[in-house]
Structure formats: structure tokens, C-alpha cells
Design an enzyme around this catalytic site. Sequence first.
Site, PDB file in Angstrom:
ATOM      1  N   ASP A 119      23.113 -10.531  -6.916  1.00 51.66           N
ATOM      2  CA  ASP A 119      22.789 -11.847  -7.991  1.00 51.66           C
ATOM      3  C   ASP A 119      25.154 -12.091  -7.513  1.00 51.66           C
ATOM      4  OD1 ASP A 119      23.055 -13.379  -9.593  1.00 51.66           O
ATOM      5  OD2 ASP A 119      22.706 -12.779 -11.293  1.00 51.66           O
ATOM      6  N   HIS A 126      30.347 -23.024 -14.202  1.00 54.60           N
ATOM      7  CA  HIS A 126      29.814 -21.835 -14.670  1.00 54.60           C
ATOM      8  C   HIS A 126      30.953 -20.802 -14.955  1.00 54.60           C
ATOM      9  CE1 HIS A 126      27.563 -18.797 -16.021  1.00 54.60           C
ATOM     10  NE2 HIS A 126      28.117 -17.806 -16.014  1.00 54.60           N
ATOM     11  N   GLU A 192      19.778 -17.622 -17.233  1.00 54.81           N
ATOM     12  CA  GLU A 192      20.405 -17.791 -16.180  1.00 54.81           C
ATOM     13  C   GLU A 192      19.444 -18.813 -15.112  1.00 54.81           C
ATOM     14  OE1 GLU A 192      23.709 -15.028 -14.854  1.00 54.81           O
ATOM     15  OE2 GLU A 192      24.765 -15.008 -17.084  1.00 54.81           O
ATOM     16  N   GLU A 194      19.327 -20.284 -12.023  1.00 54.70           N
ATOM     17  CA  GLU A 194      19.793 -19.664 -11.040  1.00 54.70           C
ATOM     18  C   GLU A 194      18.726 -19.977  -9.322  1.00 54.70           C
ATOM     19  OE1 GLU A 194      21.124 -16.011 -10.589  1.00 54.70           O
ATOM     20  OE2 GLU A 194      22.247 -15.982 -12.208  1.00 54.70           O
ATOM     21  N   ASP A 226      17.694 -15.018 -14.648  1.00 61.53           N
ATOM     22  CA  ASP A 226      18.176 -13.996 -14.140  1.00 61.53           C
ATOM     23  C   ASP A 226      18.560 -13.077 -15.641  1.00 61.53           C
ATOM     24  OD1 ASP A 226      20.106 -10.988 -14.088  1.00 61.53           O
ATOM     25  OD2 ASP A 226      21.988 -12.565 -13.858  1.00 61.53           O
ATOM     26  N   ARG A 230      23.294 -10.940 -23.795  1.00 58.76           N
ATOM     27  CA  ARG A 230      24.861 -10.871 -23.564  1.00 58.76           C
ATOM     28  C   ARG A 230      25.777  -9.978 -24.531  1.00 58.76           C
ATOM     29  NH1 ARG A 230      25.470 -13.844 -19.563  1.00 58.76           N
ATOM     30  NH2 ARG A 230      24.560 -16.138 -19.646  1.00 58.76           N
ATOM     31  N   GLN A 233      25.687  -6.469 -22.201  1.00 58.36           N
ATOM     32  CA  GLN A 233      26.559  -6.698 -21.437  1.00 58.36           C
ATOM     33  C   GLN A 233      28.178  -6.822 -21.693  1.00 58.36           C
ATOM     34  OE1 GLN A 233      26.027 -10.240 -19.585  1.00 58.36           O
ATOM     35  NE2 GLN A 233      27.857 -10.236 -18.197  1.00 58.36           N
ATOM     36  N   LYS A 246      21.259  -6.961 -17.133  1.00 60.26           N
ATOM     37  CA  LYS A 246      21.402  -7.591 -16.794  1.00 60.26           C
ATOM     38  C   LYS A 246      20.177  -7.393 -15.839  1.00 60.26           C
ATOM     39  CE  LYS A 246      24.355 -10.898 -15.643  1.00 60.26           C
ATOM     40  NZ  LYS A 246      23.768 -12.093 -15.813  1.00 60.26           N
ATOM     41  N   THR A 250      14.694  -9.139 -13.689  1.00 60.52           N
ATOM     42  CA  THR A 250      14.439 -10.851 -13.672  1.00 60.52           C
ATOM     43  C   THR A 250      13.472 -11.639 -13.151  1.00 60.52           C
ATOM     44  OG1 THR A 250      17.121  -9.708 -13.061  1.00 60.52           O
ATOM     45  CG2 THR A 250      16.120 -11.617 -11.655  1.00 60.52           C
ATOM     46  N   GLU A 353      26.482 -20.896 -22.227  1.00 59.54           N
ATOM     47  CA  GLU A 353      27.911 -22.374 -22.396  1.00 59.54           C
ATOM     48  C   GLU A 353      26.844 -23.695 -23.309  1.00 59.54           C
ATOM     49  OE1 GLU A 353      28.561 -23.206 -17.244  1.00 59.54           O
ATOM     50  OE2 GLU A 353      26.386 -21.739 -17.898  1.00 59.54           O
TER      51      GLU A 353
END
Length: 407
Positions: A119, A126, A192, A194, A226, A230, A233, A246, A250, A353
Site C-alpha cells: 500500500d 492526503h 481509506e 483507494e 484500506d 487510527r 496505528q 491496517k 482490506t 480528514e
Amino acid sequence: MPASWLDIAPDSPFGIATLPYGVFGTESTPAPRVGVAIGDHVLDVAATARALGSSLEGLLTGPTLNPLLAAGPAAWRDVRDAVTTWLTDATLADRVRPHLHDRASARLYLPFEVADYVDFYSCEHHAANVGRIFRPGQPPLTPNWRHLPIGYHGRAGTVVVSGTDVVRPSGQRKGPHDQSPLFGPSTRLDIEAEVGFVVGVPTEPGTRVRVADFADHVFGAFLLNDWSARDLQAWEYVPLGPFLGKSFATSVSPWVVPLAALAEARVAPPARDPEPLPYLRDVEDDPWGLDLRLEVRLNGHLVARPPFAQMYWTPAQQLAHLTVNGARLRTGDIYASGTVSGPERDQRGSLLELAWNGEEPLRLPDGGERSFLADGDRVSITATAPGPQGSVIGFGEVTGRILPARG
């Protein structure tokens, strides 16, 4: 572009210009086999090849796309040309029609056997947003960001097909006011949005893939979520990067759009400053920026429209960097773009975000609000691209629902 003898809506994202590949089963025959989406149908391509006496049947028989992926660009062109003929030559309609199935009632499987998963972190908007959130008062991008496509090696065994429920992960987390780490379910579960790419043609160890050779190895593109814890992480990522935050799941879309369908979507990437090192430079007049328009929905509400055309590093550069140290490619390797975000708030591809790390909760049309995902939330990501003669190239959907943590 030839017209199909099928009755397909002019604006169908799965028209004759798209022809994405997947693996499907039906209620009467649930065994997975290769299919191509066309309009509201799925064409059983191996059965069609057999009925028409095509020599391509061997590439299309089996529970995954991997044999076709490994066959290489010449075979990819032959299969796409054949399927196009089968669906546009009216003299073949009576022999092809029995192998069409209702797409809405088909069961869709993971389309490929995943070998490795990487990834990337290739969207400047971002990366800059994340930098502003977590490193206020400092430059938003790390010093290496504009010099190379940053990435991490993911966990291939937890890649799941769209529609698979995602169990909220548990692990260690430590807030700014906690004296020691705590263990429990993630309280800051995120998405996420993607785009993923799947490798067909492998390489030998020690071989580098040039930017110019991208299409000789990569078969096509798909959508990817993904999922990210948080809080897990943030506590674990120093000094080696993402791990348990993570690796729990997925999600990927069930349809793979071949690169051949994206010719009209190719655009020049953003200007780069500084100029990349030679092995990462774009090939003049052969750009691999892609004008893909993503949409993110939370519980059915549209919350973001991330623009893939603004990605700083292209998939061709990502593949070149992935292999520059001689790392071997294998059939079924997948790699993802990293979160796709644009400069506007409604173009951000993650809740981190969109809600600015919880400081500006996202307000939903039903009156609710979210900073991060709640149990029961359903997230879906879709995308389209421009096709020939004003047609629309569709990627289908990747969706997942959050279940409570276990044990």
C-alpha cells in the site's frame, strides 16, 4: 466502438467499452468461475469459449483470474477482442445468450489469489492533511515524500472481497493523557478510499520494472478500502510503520477493469518539484495519470468525491519503485495507491480528514454525525472514468459493514 446486440443502457458503466473481469457463481451453480460484466449481466466466458470452440477456454477456466493474469499482454488483448466479438456479432447471439446470467443475483468472489500486497501513500493532498493534523507547526510533508513513493508491505491473507463484513479490531492504544497503553476495541476506526492494481506477468528476483514497462506487467485496476484503526496505528507505527492498525482487513471490489479500458482516462500527472530521479521519471507522451472519479458513501450518504487524477505518484512510478531494489513480482501481487483526496473538504478520502481528527465531526443528511466509524456503519466506494465516444467506464463498488469487536 462496436455496439452490442444486448439491450444495454447508453450510460451503463458496464458497457462494451468496459468489460471488467471477475469471478462469480450462481444459485444453481455456485462454483466460482471467470465472468465478464456487461450491462446487467455476467457472461460466463469459459462456457462461451467452449460453446464457440475457442482456444481461449483454458485461460478462462478456473476459480480465479490468475491463469489469465499470468498469460501476459498478448493473451489479454486476444481475450478482450474475443469477448467484444462475442457480444457485438449478432450472428453469435443465440450461442452466447445461454451463458449470460443476471448480475444482481450472482455471487461475487475475490477475483484473484493474492500473492503480496503493498500500500502506497501517494496523494499529496492526503499526506499534507495528515501532516497538518499530527505535526502542527512543522512542514506537512516529510523530507522524502516528493522524492519517492512511500509505501508499506501489507497482509495479503486479510484481503477480502466487497460485501464481506469487517470486525472491529482490538489492540493496544495510548492516548495523549494515558500513562500507559490500554487494550481494547479500536475507537477510531477509519476508511481509506483507494485504487488498486493487480500484477499479471511476474519477474525474476533482481529484475527492475521500468516506468515504460508498466502495462507489460499490470493487468488492471480495481477499488480498494484500506480500513485503518487510527488509534492502534498511532501507538505502534514508530519506528517501523503500519502493522496491526491496517492488517485486520482490506476490502477490494469484485470487478477488475483492464488497463485497455482506460485509454481515454489517461492524463498527465501533476507537476513534480523536484524532478524525480531518472528511474521514476514519466515517459514523455505516455502518461499514466488516470482521470478516475471516486465517490464515498457512509450509510448511503455521499460524503466525498476524491479525484484520482491529482495523485502525485502514478501507478507506473509506484511499480518502478516497488521493484527498483530487485524485489520479485508474482502473479496476483496487488498494490494500492494510498488514500485519494483532493484540495476541497468534500474531496477527502478518509474520515480522519473529513472530520479533521474528530475536531470537525462530519454531519450526515439524516442528522447524525461521525468522527470515526460506528458499529453497523456501511461504507461503499464507487468510481467511474471517461471512455471512448462519451461512454462511461465503471468500476463497480467496494462495500463493507462494521461489526462489533469479538472477545
